[in-house]
Design a protein around this motif. Structure first.
Motif, PDB file in Angstrom:
ATOM      1  N   LEU A 271      -6.795   4.647  -6.627  1.00  0.00           N
ATOM      2  CA  LEU A 271      -5.882   5.626  -6.045  1.00  0.00           C
ATOM      3  C   LEU A 271      -5.572   5.313  -4.583  1.00  0.00           C
ATOM      4  O   LEU A 271      -4.422   5.420  -4.136  1.00  0.00           O
ATOM      5  N   SER A 272      -6.608   4.939  -3.827  1.00  0.00           N
ATOM      6  CA  SER A 272      -6.406   4.691  -2.399  1.00  0.00           C
ATOM      7  C   SER A 272      -5.630   3.408  -2.142  1.00  0.00           C
ATOM      8  O   SER A 272      -4.956   3.278  -1.113  1.00  0.00           O
ATOM      9  N   THR A 273      -5.687   2.460  -3.072  1.00  0.00           N
ATOM     10  CA  THR A 273      -4.936   1.225  -2.910  1.00  0.00           C
ATOM     11  C   THR A 273      -3.446   1.436  -3.152  1.00  0.00           C
ATOM     12  O   THR A 273      -2.607   0.910  -2.419  1.00  0.00           O
ATOM     13  N   VAL A 274      -3.102   2.221  -4.169  1.00  0.00           N
ATOM     14  CA  VAL A 274      -1.684   2.429  -4.466  1.00  0.00           C
ATOM     15  C   VAL A 274      -1.075   3.529  -3.608  1.00  0.00           C
ATOM     16  O   VAL A 274       0.142   3.569  -3.418  1.00  0.00           O
ATOM     17  N   ALA A 275      -1.904   4.415  -3.076  1.00  0.00           N
ATOM     18  CA  ALA A 275      -1.400   5.512  -2.231  1.00  0.00           C
ATOM     19  C   ALA A 275      -2.283   5.662  -0.996  1.00  0.00           C
ATOM     20  O   ALA A 275      -2.945   6.688  -0.798  1.00  0.00           O
ATOM     21  N   PRO A 276      -2.311   4.658  -0.086  1.00  0.00           N
ATOM     22  CA  PRO A 276      -3.154   4.737   1.109  1.00  0.00           C
ATOM     23  C   PRO A 276      -2.792   5.901   2.028  1.00  0.00           C
ATOM     24  O   PRO A 276      -3.633   6.373   2.793  1.00  0.00           O
ATOM     25  N   SER A 277      -1.559   6.389   1.919  1.00  0.00           N
ATOM     26  CA  SER A 277      -1.131   7.498   2.781  1.00  0.00           C
ATOM     27  C   SER A 277      -1.911   8.778   2.511  1.00  0.00           C
ATOM     28  O   SER A 277      -1.941   9.684   3.365  1.00  0.00           O
ATOM     29  N   LEU A 278      -2.566   8.881   1.353  1.00  0.00           N
ATOM     30  CA  LEU A 278      -3.341  10.082   1.026  1.00  0.00           C
ATOM     31  C   LEU A 278      -4.667  10.138   1.783  1.00  0.00           C
ATOM     32  O   LEU A 278      -5.298  11.200   1.847  1.00  0.00           O
ATOM     33  N   ASN A 279      -5.111   9.003   2.326  1.00  0.00           N
ATOM     34  CA  ASN A 279      -6.371   8.940   3.081  1.00  0.00           C
ATOM     35  C   ASN A 279      -7.537   9.546   2.287  1.00  0.00           C
ATOM     36  O   ASN A 279      -8.315  10.356   2.808  1.00  0.00           O
ATOM     37  N   LEU A 280      -7.666   9.152   1.035  1.00  0.00           N
ATOM     38  CA  LEU A 280      -8.724   9.681   0.185  1.00  0.00           C
ATOM     39  C   LEU A 280     -10.091   9.175   0.644  1.00  0.00           C
ATOM     40  O   LEU A 280     -10.254   7.993   0.946  1.00  0.00           O
ATOM     41  N   PRO A 293      -7.354  13.407  -7.580  1.00  0.00           N
ATOM     42  CA  PRO A 293      -6.409  13.910  -8.581  1.00  0.00           C
ATOM     43  C   PRO A 293      -6.362  13.006  -9.806  1.00  0.00           C
ATOM     44  O   PRO A 293      -6.725  11.830  -9.743  1.00  0.00           O
ATOM     45  N   LEU A 294      -5.907  13.569 -10.908  1.00  0.00           N
ATOM     46  CA  LEU A 294      -5.781  12.790 -12.143  1.00  0.00           C
ATOM     47  C   LEU A 294      -4.785  11.653 -11.962  1.00  0.00           C
ATOM     48  O   LEU A 294      -4.949  10.577 -12.542  1.00  0.00           O
ATOM     49  N   SER A 295      -3.771  11.872 -11.141  1.00  0.00           N
ATOM     50  CA  SER A 295      -2.761  10.845 -10.890  1.00  0.00           C
ATOM     51  C   SER A 295      -2.165  11.041  -9.508  1.00  0.00           C
ATOM     52  O   SER A 295      -2.284  12.121  -8.916  1.00  0.00           O
ATOM     53  N   VAL A 296      -1.530   9.995  -9.001  1.00  0.00           N
ATOM     54  CA  VAL A 296      -0.896  10.064  -7.681  1.00  0.00           C
ATOM     55  C   VAL A 296       0.473   9.395  -7.728  1.00  0.00           C
ATOM     56  O   VAL A 296       0.746   8.552  -8.582  1.00  0.00           O
ATOM     57  N   ASN A 297       1.306   9.778  -6.785  1.00  0.00           N
ATOM     58  CA  ASN A 297       2.594   9.118  -6.582  1.00  0.00           C
ATOM     59  C   ASN A 297       2.354   7.946  -5.646  1.00  0.00           C
ATOM     60  O   ASN A 297       2.022   8.151  -4.481  1.00  0.00           O
ATOM     61  N   PRO A 298       2.484   6.705  -6.105  1.00  0.00           N
ATOM     62  CA  PRO A 298       2.175   5.566  -5.243  1.00  0.00           C
ATOM     63  C   PRO A 298       3.146   5.449  -4.070  1.00  0.00           C
ATOM     64  O   PRO A 298       4.300   5.879  -4.154  1.00  0.00           O
ATOM     65  N   ASP A 299       2.655   4.861  -2.979  1.00  0.00           N
ATOM     66  CA  ASP A 299       3.491   4.707  -1.784  1.00  0.00           C
ATOM     67  C   ASP A 299       4.645   3.756  -2.012  1.00  0.00           C
ATOM     68  O   ASP A 299       5.663   3.820  -1.318  1.00  0.00           O
ATOM     69  N   LYS A 300       4.490   2.824  -2.954  1.00  0.00           N
ATOM     70  CA  LYS A 300       5.581   1.917  -3.315  1.00  0.00           C
ATOM     71  C   LYS A 300       5.535   1.681  -4.819  1.00  0.00           C
ATOM     72  O   LYS A 300       4.507   1.903  -5.456  1.00  0.00           O
TER      73      LYS A 300
END
Length: 310
Positions: A271-280, A293-300
């Protein structure tokens, strides 16, 4: 179809990896809105000991009306442990240690989980006859879409029972992706199961731990046995989240298999690799935390090479 399956086999050879030094299957799903090429796709790192990663093509077949379909404990055995009614035509698909994709683009990926209440139910005569891999093969033979596959597998679980351990499966087609999770019951009859749709535009990952939390009756984005809440109550397993929702992970005490960072650390990394903006955060309070979360919206948008890198 032949051209499609040939191209798909090349991709599967790259994506269906086996690491004999670890037992740590990781599965991922990219919905079409999250994919760089607009195609839904899944991956399955089939890490474990004694697995057979050979990729085989199972052709479409016609069957005599009224015939039976043998149910096997694995693809490597020739002795059936049960039978179900056969359908008159079955679809072609690509199989390995687990089924992968059929001629209509139905895709499956699987990881083994752990219910602390009941870690494993071995196969025994008179109990459930389906293991997750064989359940998936029947879905490949008979279904064109993810929803069809989920409903069929759920029906087979209810009618014929399952054995083994908790399982998570990504089930996807060209339009949508779902996560399907199941757990045997103590008597081997029937089973507990639930599925949740991953929103379009999202990426999801599972790593040897159940991922669905709130059970939401009447939600079109969930499919489960209508008796699931009652079954969990009768077993004495039912547990609830802070909002009062029946919680699937808490109810099954879906602990990590080996240590506190066996499963969740892989989920965090994905999750943190595809959506680093979430700062998990890489650390959470416990196995039943719903922080990730079960899923995330990736940054790209994600390409197959991004998933191979993960």
């Amino acid at each position: 179809m032949k051209k499609f399956l040939t191209k798909l086999a090349v991709g599967l050879a790259a994506l269906s990896l086996v690491n004999v030094d670890a037992e740590a299957c990781t599965i991922m799903l990219v919905t079409k809105g999250a994919a760089a090429d607009g195609n839904v796709f899944i991956s399955h790192c089939d890490d474990g000991f004694g697995n057979d990663p050979n990729t085989v093509f199972v052709p479409a077949k016609n069957h005599k009306k009224g015939s039976l379909r043998p149910v096997y404990s694995s693809a490597a055995t020739t002795k059936a442990i049960g039978n179900i009614p056969e359908v008159e035509h079955t679809y072609a698909y690509i199989d390995a240690d687990y089924p992968a994709v059929n001629e209509h683009g139905l895709m499956l990926a699987e990881c083994t989980d752990l219910c602390a209440w009941l870690p494993e139910i071995p196969y025994k005569e008179g109990g459930g006859i389906f293991y997750s891999s064989e359940l998936g093969r029947v879905a490949m033979e008979r279904c064109k879409t993810a929803r069809e596959a989920i409903k069929l597998m759920g029906k087979l679980v209810d009618e014929y029972g399952i054995y083994g351990k908790s399982k998570s499966m990504f089930v996807a087609d060209k339009d949508e992706g779902w996560i399907f999770e199941m757990q045997p019951t103590p008597d081997g009859k029937g089973g507990l199961w639930i599925a949740e749709k991953i929103p379009d535009g999202h990426f999801s990952i599972a790593a040897n731990q159940l991922r669905i939390h709130a059970v939401r009756e009447g939600d079109p984005n969930q499919i489960f046995n209508p008796r699931l809440p009652q079954m969990l109550e009768e077993l004495g397993w039912a547990a609830y989240d802070a909002q009062g929702n029946l919680d699937w992970v808490k109810s099954l005490r879906a602990v990590e298999i080996d240590h506190p960072y066996y499963s969740m650390r892989r989920v965090w990394r994905g999750l943190s690799t595809v959506a680093p903006s979430l700062n998990l955060s890489p650390t959470v309070a416990g196995y039943d935390s719903d922080y990730y979360p079960l899923s995330v919206n990736p940054d790209k948008k994600l390409a197959i090479t991004d998933i191979m890198s993960l």
